[in-house]
Each structure stands twice: as structure tokens, then as C-alpha cells.
Design a protein around this motif. Sequence first.
Motif, short mmCIF file in Angstrom:
data_model
loop_
_atom_site.label_atom_id
_atom_site.label_comp_id
_atom_site.label_asym_id
_atom_site.label_seq_id
_atom_site.Cartn_x
_atom_site.Cartn_y
_atom_site.Cartn_z
N GLU A 1 142.89 25.45 39.19
CA GLU A 1 143.02 26.18 40.45
C GLU A 1 141.65 26.41 41.09
N ASP A 2 140.68 26.83 40.28
CA ASP A 2 139.36 27.12 40.83
C ASP A 2 138.63 25.84 41.24
N PHE A 3 138.86 24.75 40.51
CA PHE A 3 138.28 23.48 40.91
C PHE A 3 138.83 23.05 42.27
N ALA A 4 140.14 23.19 42.45
CA ALA A 4 140.75 22.81 43.73
C ALA A 4 140.20 23.65 44.88
N ALA A 5 139.88 24.92 44.59
CA ALA A 5 139.40 25.81 45.65
C ALA A 5 137.94 25.58 45.97
N ASP A 6 137.10 25.34 44.94
CA ASP A 6 135.66 25.32 45.20
C ASP A 6 134.90 24.43 44.23
N ALA A 7 135.52 23.41 43.66
CA ALA A 7 134.87 22.43 42.79
C ALA A 7 133.97 23.13 41.75
N ALA A 8 132.73 22.66 41.62
CA ALA A 8 131.85 23.17 40.56
C ALA A 8 131.59 24.66 40.69
N ALA A 9 131.45 25.15 41.93
CA ALA A 9 131.20 26.59 42.13
C ALA A 9 132.37 27.41 41.59
N GLY A 10 133.59 26.97 41.85
CA GLY A 10 134.75 27.70 41.36
C GLY A 10 134.87 27.65 39.86
N VAL A 11 134.59 26.48 39.29
CA VAL A 11 134.66 26.34 37.83
C VAL A 11 133.63 27.25 37.16
N ALA A 12 132.39 27.23 37.68
CA ALA A 12 131.35 28.06 37.09
C ALA A 12 131.70 29.54 37.19
N ALA A 13 132.25 29.94 38.34
CA ALA A 13 132.61 31.35 38.52
C ALA A 13 133.66 31.79 37.50
#
Length: 831
Positions: free
Chosen positions: A522-534
Motif C-alpha cells: 500500500e505504501d509503495f503504491a502511494a509513495d514508492a521508496a518514500a512510503g516504504v521507508a516511512a
Amino acid sequence: MARARQSMQELIARRRRAGFVGRAAERAAFRENLELSPEDERHRFLFHVHGNAGVGKTFLVRELEQLARERGALTAYVDESAGSVPEALAAIGGRLARQGHRCRELERQLAAYRERRHEAEAAALALDPEAAPHPSAGALAAARAGLVGLGMVPGVGPFAGALDADRLAEGADRLRAGLSARLRTQEDVNLVLSPERVLTPTLLGELAAAAGAVPWIVLLFDTYERTGRFLDGWLHEIMTTDRHGTLPANVVLVTAGQLPLAPARWGGFADFVAEVPLGPFTEAEARGLLADRGVRDEPVVAEVLRLTGGLPVLVSTLAEARPADPDDVGDPSATAVERFLKWEPDPVRRSVALACALPRTLDADVCRAVAECPEDEFDGLYAWLRGLPFVSERGDRMRYHDLVRAPMLRLQRRQSPRGWAERHRRLAQTFARWRTEAEAALEPGEFWKEERWRELRLAESYHRLCADPRTALPGVLADVVAACDHGDEVLWRWVRLLVEAGEDAGATGARNPEGWGSALTEDFAADAAAGVAALLLDRARAEEPWRATAYAVRGDALARGGDHEGAREAYERALALDPSLVRAVRGEALARSSLGDHGAALEGLCRALELEPDSAYNLFLVGEQLRMLGRYAEALAELDRAVGLDPAQPPAWASRGAARLARGELDEAQTDLDRALDLDPDYAWALARRGRLWRARGDRTRQLVDLDRALALHPDWAWGRCERGDVLRRAGRDEEALVDYDRALALDPDYAGAYASRGASRANLGRLPEALADLDRALLLNPVYVWALERRAAVHRRLGAEDLATADETHAARLSAPSPPPPRHHPSSVN
């Protein structure tokens, strides 16, 4: 004349089509669409077939292709064997040629592309004298760095992570120079680096030439869950823009993949797209397929329907076995796997089929590692396995169909949990051994850039997660953090690894890989690397060793998105955990520079240089920061060192040229800027700076030529737009200048310099109230902007407001800064 005999392929295709069952509504909708003219508002230009694996997407796409041909259409089919847009174009050209419409110009350009790309790869190896005839590991590493830096490695962007930024920049810059020297023309360089831009207009021309001779052209793109990663944006562009030319109106596109079209890209075009969702067969369709295969006994049919849930691949698999005895399906507790293997009496084959479901993909080596069979029987068993209906081959690999593999895994996990774990543990050890062998030929910093290494690491991680999810998860999460530096495609594969391993292992609890994977998806779909890191940081335990790197990854992503304050905070949190993390030291300094705190930025970059004293990239950044602070003599000293360490680094040459230009050393500045552009002809920042040099020399014609080239490369560059507007304004071409100022402000609404310059042009045109509003806005954004104060004073005087004009002039005289603030972009931001 005797009629030509049909080929084997034609006979197989005819028999398979004769047995096509179901999907009547979908076929009817496509057929009716071909009865409508393109001008009819009911006509759809794109059909997108989507559904889970096993629902029969490929069978339907092939059926739609045949329906189109029956109506005289010219068709082309592309699947996952194409790994890029050029390969897809080659597939289209080949299909059209077999139908009598040879695309000669496209073939010529594709041949040129392959030849020039080969030359580019040779140029990469030629960068190191050790590269011929047997390239060393170091030479191969330099070559790969160059190819990655130029975006010539699929799935890896030009900036593959700050951890290796200097290596990528070095490799890309040296390779650009090598390409320029080796290839014949700039057109050849463009063909290698941006083949879509060159080849797409040719394809559209070929389609236009063919369109008048046939009622329809139908292009079908299958396995879109794979090909869509590089085709989706391209298809959207050729359908909805005329950037590459126009698409004939009698072209119909068909795409088929597991997911619906992305709403962010296609949501505004619903009137032109037909979504074709596919689910399991209806009971009537499943019964029809079974009856067609001779399976009509009601107890058998009922058991097949129950076990398969109507999924076409399982219905077809069981139907092919043609079970006729009701006793064969009498056990109500039988699973789909037991039903499938029930008709294979050989226990060795049954065991091999189950064991080979454990790996996600198979080749002979993997099969040998997992199958427990005598060596002298292996070749025969492997050939049998390859022939199973649910085993598909893609290149040199095989994989089970998901809907068959999943129940096989569940069966083994439930029947023998200890055996399940032990088999996966042995497979993990096997892949780890192969990975270690692959590392022997690589430099340690090159592991992640090597596709083979990543494949082995993924397989090893998958089997460790299946064997013991709780123990393996921390190490895999560390790999997810590392993957963030290597492009979205690589990161996505690690995210999916967690989902797949969690589902297959049936893990539960807080350390469940599937739970992590679903959330990361879900976070990857929303914001790629930034979402994954968060998400990783939000869920991380305090002792996780990768937290500092994850904060730096998040900082990089935020900086790329323009959130420099957020990036600074992320870098500071990384440094609180690891004060010597160079990428965080450097990133925090650059974030401060973007926020206007150039003194603190310089201090941070000097710290990065202390940690990496031999880094030409760090030297360049220090020198550039000194230049932005107006400390030109110090800047030149650092930039001299940077150029000495790495003469093939265009940003250092460009920055030194800009510093010399500021000192009035025009000849030396021109030499440096020319050198930067020799190394990288597409270096927009250097072009814009050389434009300023032409202004200093009074050569407005050359100044405009360089600025036009810079903006052709980066049309959305606000600083470049404002710079060209200033040239036009000084030439008295204020109406043209306003176009550039308007564009600059649309791109950057807080650009004080663009407001001031637009105000000056509006004043020149006599539009004084608008000019005053622009100058007021510029001074609100930058109250010490002397040039804007002087321009506003002149406007006040023309409006008769003498007291306001005097106040502005007095204020301007008191200020020491004689020029606008530094540009918003420094050389490292536009390569």
C-alpha cells in the motif's frame, strides 16, 4: 493448383479455438465495437482485460485477435517476451510483416538501434584498459555503473541511490563521453539513450500507411502486469497526445493483465476505454467446457466445480484427465491438489511435482536441488515436468501456475510442517551458495546492481522466510531498505517477496512477512521508496540496525519530491543514529542549501569531505556551495581539486566555469563550460551558464541558442524559463518574454526573480498596475531584492507616486546585496 497444407501451429490453434468455451459477453462486446465507426461515441479505442491469474486472459486475448482477423483486421500480439518498448515495437513489426505489411523503415531503425546499443555497451567496457580482451571485475563494474547511470539497465533509474551517487555519476559521465566519441552523430546517441522518442514516430507512420488498406488495426498486449511497467505510459502517450505523431483512428488496442488500469493515468479517459473484468467461469461455462471434453457424469462435474471454484485453468486441467468413474471423486475431503495428482499413479512423479512447487521459478539446476530422485532418472523426470499443463516456460525458467502451485504448497505445509521447513532450509542454503559464488566475480559495491545476484538473493530470502519467518524477517527487511536505492522495479520485487512468502508460509503474528508485505504494498503504491521507508521506520524496533539508512532513504525521496524541510529532518534523525553516515551528512547539507542556509550547507559538505576525502563528488559540492556564497577564490581551489581527481565530471567543470564567469575571467570560463558540454552535450545547467557568458560577451544570438537547447532538454525548468525571458526582455521582445515568465511561475509560484522580471516586462509594455502587482509579490517573497526595488521605484514614478518611488530608491541604496538571490538549482540537480 493444390491447396497449401496448413502448418502444425495453424492446426493446433484451430483445434484450441474450436474448444473455446465461455466469455460470450466479452466476445460479443468486442465484435460489436468493430461494427462501429471510430467516430461513433460508443466506439472504444482500448479494451483492457483484467483478472486474477488463471481466469483465461490469454485465451480470451487470442480469441479477440482471431475475431478481429475475421473482420479483415491487421493484428499484432505482444507478450512478456518483450522486455522494453523497442522490443515491443520489434514484435509488432514482425507480426505485421507476416501479414504482408512489412515496416521497412521501422526495421531499419531497430537494426540501427541494436547496433548502436551494442556500440554503447562496447564503449562502456572500453572505459577501462583492462576491459579487453577479458574484462576485469573492476572494468565490468565501471561499465555497469555507466549503463545504470544513463538509464540503460531496465528497471534501474539514472539515480540508483545516494550511497553510490558518485560512482554512478562517474560512470555515466565517462560513458556519455565515450558514446559521443564512438557514435557517429548526436542522432545515434539519442537513439541509444531515448529509443522511444526516435522509434515511436516511425511506428505511427507505418501504422498510418497500413491503416488505409485495412478496416482495422488491432494491437494486443498480453501479460500487462509485466509489460505494463514500460508500456503503460507509452501507450497512454501515443493515444492521448500528438507528441510522437498521430495514431490512426481505426486502431484498436487490447491490453490484458491482472490489475485494472491505473486510475491516476486513465481515469480521465473512461469514455474511450472498455474495462473487461474476468472472474471465474460461471457454472454454465464450466459445465460447457467439461462437456466439450467428454466429462458429463454429474458427480464428477459437481466435484470438479467444487474443487476448482470455476477457475478456468483448474477446470481445464481436470477436464483434460477425463475422469469418468464417480468413485474417482467420491472423497469429499479431497483437495484440488489431490484431485489433480490422483490421475498420476507414479509416486516418484507425484513427489517431484510437489517438491518442484516449492521454488518460485525452476530451471534444471533448481529442480535437481529440490527433487529427491536418482540421478539417472532425472532427465526423464525433468522432461515430464516441463510438459505438465500448469508449467509454463519463460525464457530459460519455468514456473507453476499460481492456482496450481498454491494448493500444492498448502498441502505440503499442512501434511509435514517439519519437512516443509527442512526443504526450504536446504533450498535457502543452495541459493546462498550460488549467490556466494556469483559474488566472487563482483566488487562488493556492485552486488545490488547485478541482476543475477539479486535473483539469487531473492530466492534465498524467500526460502528462509518460508522455513522460519520470525528468524529471517529482520534480515529481509534490511534488504528492503537496501533495495530502496536501486529503483522502483527492484524495490517492488522485495515488497512482493514478503507478500508471497507470508502467504505461502502461512505465518501469523507481529513478525508475519505477509502482514509487512501487504502494508508495504500500500505504501509503495502511494509513495514508492518514500512510503516504504516511512512504514519501515514506523514499525521498526529500536534495535533494528537499518534504521539510520532507512531515514536517509526517506530523506532522499523527500528531497527528490521537493520537500527539503522534511528531507532535512529525516537526515538529522539518520545522523542521530549514525553520525558517520556519509549519505545522510551530504543529504542534510544539500537540503539546507535548498532551504537557503548556504553557510550550514557548506559546513555539512565539509564534514562529508572529511569522511570521504578522496571523493571528487564531495569536492565539487563544496566548491559549488562556496561559489553560491560568492567565495569564488575558495570555490576555485576546491573545484580545481575535483577536476584533478576526476577530469570526466561535467558538474565540476561547469561550476568552475560559473565561478570564473563571476570573476570576469571570460576566456577561462568559456573553456570550462565548453569542456563540461563536450563531456555532456545535454547538460542543461551548463548551457544556461554559457548563455550568461554569451551575454557578458554581448552575443545575444548565441545566448538564445544555448537557452533554447537547455529548455528543449528540460522544458519544465523554471530557472531556465526565467533566464530566457530575461534575454528576450533585454532584446525588447517583451511579449515573448512574458510567455516564459508565465511558464516559470506556473512551475514555481514562489519564484521571486520571475515575478520581478515579469513586472519589468509589463512595465515596458505600459501595463503598470500589473507590473506593480508583480514587483510587490517579488518583494514580499524577498524583501532585500535590490533590483526589484529599483524597478518598482520606476513604476511608482510613472504612476505619479513620487514619495513611494523615493522610499524604494532609499531602501535600495541602503541594501548591500546588488543582485537577486542565487539560482534555485545547482549543477548537480540537472544532468
